[in-house]
Motif scaffolding. Structure first.
Motif, PDB file in Angstrom:
ATOM      1  N   LEU A 187       0.831  -1.194   0.000  1.00 13.28           N
ATOM      2  CA  LEU A 187       0.000   0.000   0.000  1.00 13.28           C
ATOM      3  C   LEU A 187       0.874   1.256   0.000  1.00 13.28           C
ATOM      4  O   LEU A 187       1.969   1.259   0.574  1.00 13.28           O
ATOM      5  CB  LEU A 187      -0.925  -0.008   1.213  1.00 13.28           C
ATOM      6  N   GLU A 188       0.357   2.315  -0.611  1.00 12.51           N
ATOM      7  CA  GLU A 188       1.070   3.596  -0.611  1.00 12.51           C
ATOM      8  C   GLU A 188       1.155   4.118   0.823  1.00 12.51           C
ATOM      9  O   GLU A 188       0.163   4.121   1.556  1.00 12.51           O
ATOM     10  CB  GLU A 188       0.351   4.605  -1.493  1.00 12.51           C
ATOM     11  N   HIS A 189       2.347   4.543   1.201  1.00 14.48           N
ATOM     12  CA  HIS A 189       2.566   5.042   2.558  1.00 14.48           C
ATOM     13  C   HIS A 189       3.847   5.878   2.548  1.00 14.48           C
ATOM     14  O   HIS A 189       4.774   5.580   1.782  1.00 14.48           O
ATOM     15  CB  HIS A 189       2.689   3.858   3.528  1.00 14.48           C
ATOM     16  N   PRO A 190       3.945   6.898   3.386  1.00 13.88           N
ATOM     17  CA  PRO A 190       5.193   7.689   3.439  1.00 13.88           C
ATOM     18  C   PRO A 190       6.421   6.840   3.780  1.00 13.88           C
ATOM     19  O   PRO A 190       7.528   7.165   3.357  1.00 13.88           O
ATOM     20  CB  PRO A 190       4.916   8.720   4.530  1.00 13.88           C
ATOM     21  N   VAL A 230       7.070   3.823   2.681  1.00 14.95           N
ATOM     22  CA  VAL A 230       7.522   3.225   1.427  1.00 14.95           C
ATOM     23  C   VAL A 230       8.304   4.261   0.619  1.00 14.95           C
ATOM     24  O   VAL A 230       9.368   3.950   0.063  1.00 14.95           O
ATOM     25  CB  VAL A 230       6.322   2.679   0.617  1.00 14.95           C
ATOM     26  N   ASP A 231       7.821   5.492   0.587  1.00 13.92           N
ATOM     27  CA  ASP A 231       8.522   6.561  -0.134  1.00 13.92           C
ATOM     28  C   ASP A 231       9.900   6.827   0.470  1.00 13.92           C
ATOM     29  O   ASP A 231      10.882   7.023  -0.249  1.00 13.92           O
ATOM     30  CB  ASP A 231       7.690   7.847  -0.127  1.00 13.92           C
ATOM     31  N   LEU A 232       9.984   6.816   1.799  1.00 10.80           N
ATOM     32  CA  LEU A 232      11.253   7.051   2.485  1.00 10.80           C
ATOM     33  C   LEU A 232      12.248   5.931   2.183  1.00 10.80           C
ATOM     34  O   LEU A 232      13.431   6.188   1.940  1.00 10.80           O
ATOM     35  CB  LEU A 232      11.017   7.184   3.992  1.00 10.80           C
ATOM     36  N   LEU A 233      11.778   4.697   2.187  1.00  5.18           N
ATOM     37  CA  LEU A 233      12.654   3.560   1.879  1.00  5.18           C
ATOM     38  C   LEU A 233      13.153   3.626   0.437  1.00  5.18           C
ATOM     39  O   LEU A 233      14.342   3.409   0.173  1.00  5.18           O
ATOM     40  CB  LEU A 233      11.920   2.239   2.122  1.00  5.18           C
ATOM     41  N   GLU A 234      12.260   3.916  -0.484  1.00  2.00           N
ATOM     42  CA  GLU A 234      12.654   3.995  -1.885  1.00  2.00           C
ATOM     43  C   GLU A 234      13.617   5.152  -2.131  1.00  2.00           C
ATOM     44  O   GLU A 234      14.554   5.031  -2.928  1.00  2.00           O
ATOM     45  CB  GLU A 234      11.420   4.105  -2.779  1.00  2.00           C
ATOM     46  N   ALA A 235      13.427   6.264  -1.434  1.00  2.00           N
ATOM     47  CA  ALA A 235      14.343   7.397  -1.570  1.00  2.00           C
ATOM     48  C   ALA A 235      15.742   7.047  -1.057  1.00  2.00           C
ATOM     49  O   ALA A 235      16.740   7.596  -1.526  1.00  2.00           O
ATOM     50  CB  ALA A 235      13.794   8.610  -0.819  1.00  2.00           C
ATOM     51  N   ALA A 236      15.813   6.118  -0.099  1.00  2.00           N
ATOM     52  CA  ALA A 236      17.106   5.699   0.449  1.00  2.00           C
ATOM     53  C   ALA A 236      17.738   4.574  -0.374  1.00  2.00           C
ATOM     54  O   ALA A 236      18.799   4.062  -0.012  1.00  2.00           O
ATOM     55  CB  ALA A 236      16.934   5.253   1.900  1.00  2.00           C
ATOM     56  N   GLY A 273      11.674  11.809   9.450  1.00  6.49           N
ATOM     57  CA  GLY A 273      12.276  11.497   8.158  1.00  6.49           C
ATOM     58  C   GLY A 273      13.624  10.816   8.273  1.00  6.49           C
ATOM     59  O   GLY A 273      14.497  11.016   7.437  1.00  6.49           O
ATOM     60  N   THR A 274      13.804   9.986   9.330  1.00 12.04           N
ATOM     61  CA  THR A 274      15.089   9.326   9.538  1.00 12.04           C
ATOM     62  C   THR A 274      14.969   7.822   9.315  1.00 12.04           C
ATOM     63  O   THR A 274      13.916   7.224   9.521  1.00 12.04           O
ATOM     64  CB  THR A 274      15.629   9.577  10.966  1.00 12.04           C
ATOM     65  N   LEU A 275      16.081   7.244   8.925  1.00 10.15           N
ATOM     66  CA  LEU A 275      16.186   5.816   8.683  1.00 10.15           C
ATOM     67  C   LEU A 275      17.471   5.338   9.342  1.00 10.15           C
ATOM     68  O   LEU A 275      18.552   5.876   9.060  1.00 10.15           O
ATOM     69  CB  LEU A 275      16.227   5.540   7.182  1.00 10.15           C
ATOM     70  N   LYS A 276      17.356   4.366  10.239  1.00 10.56           N
ATOM     71  CA  LYS A 276      18.534   3.817  10.914  1.00 10.56           C
ATOM     72  C   LYS A 276      18.658   2.350  10.550  1.00 10.56           C
ATOM     73  O   LYS A 276      17.688   1.607  10.618  1.00 10.56           O
ATOM     74  CB  LYS A 276      18.421   3.959  12.433  1.00 10.56           C
ATOM     75  N   GLU A 277      19.874   1.938  10.158  1.00  9.24           N
ATOM     76  CA  GLU A 277      20.146   0.538   9.857  1.00  9.24           C
ATOM     77  C   GLU A 277      20.789  -0.091  11.090  1.00  9.24           C
ATOM     78  O   GLU A 277      21.807   0.394  11.586  1.00  9.24           O
ATOM     79  CB  GLU A 277      21.080   0.422   8.655  1.00  9.24           C
TER      80      GLU A 277
END
Length: 166
Positions: free
Chosen positions: A48-51, A53-59, A141-145
């Motif tokens: 499903l469309e979700h922010p 998913v957009d954040l992951l794809e941008a990364a 808007g953060t992504l931590k691995e």
């Protein structure tokens, strides 16, 4: 001389074989214990469309599965107790799979070693074949691995002069 050299050659071969066998056994004994999960992914391919998913794809990640519920059962004495874990997404980057969790306001993560152990270690142990876990905070808007590692991965020079207690 041929009989003597044959015996010497056989002794050298036997010595090398014993040495290699000893080294192989020693490395096998020292090999770290790893868990293997019998719980596989059942991909939910309807994304499903979700922010998030957009954040992951941008990364640079490709989202391959939407929200998953992983059922768990524990046998305590003779009683079965049921629970579940929720995985928000599964993403792929450079051929490596990552589990994805999104931040929840009512369940904040304590960013300490014990906090990560309590909240995220079950995911990393359940699927050890994954490269790690991605933690998304959509509001910031953060992504931590996050990956499970050992102190041996650190540079030896960085550890000089530090004390360790067991």
């Amino acid at each position: 001389m041929g009989e003597y050299s044959d015996s010497l050659l056989m002794a050298v071969i036997a010595g090398v074989a014993l040495y290699l066998g000893y080294r192989g056994f020693r490395s096998w004994v020292r090999k770290p214990f790893t868990l293997r999960s019998g719980i596989g992914f059942e991909m939910n391919e309807e994304i499903l469309e979700h922010p998030a998913v957009d954040l992951l794809e941008a990364a640079g990640y490709e989202v391959v599965s939407d929200k998953l519920k992983v059922p768990l059962a524990f046998k305590v004495d003779h009683q079965i107790l049921h629970s579940r874990l929720f995985i928000d997404y599964i993403a792929v980057k450079a051929g490596e799979f990552y589990l994805v969790r999104t931040a929840r306001e009512r369940l904040p993560i304590e960013w300490t070693g014990s906090g990560l152990r309590k909240d995220l270690l079950p995911y990393l142990l359940l699927y050890p074949e994954c490269a790690g876990l991605l933690y998304l905070d959509i509001e910031q808007g953060t992504l931590k691995e996050i990956a499970l590692t050992t102190d041996e991965d650190e540079d030896e020079s960085a550890r000089e002069g530090t004390w360790r207690t067991l």
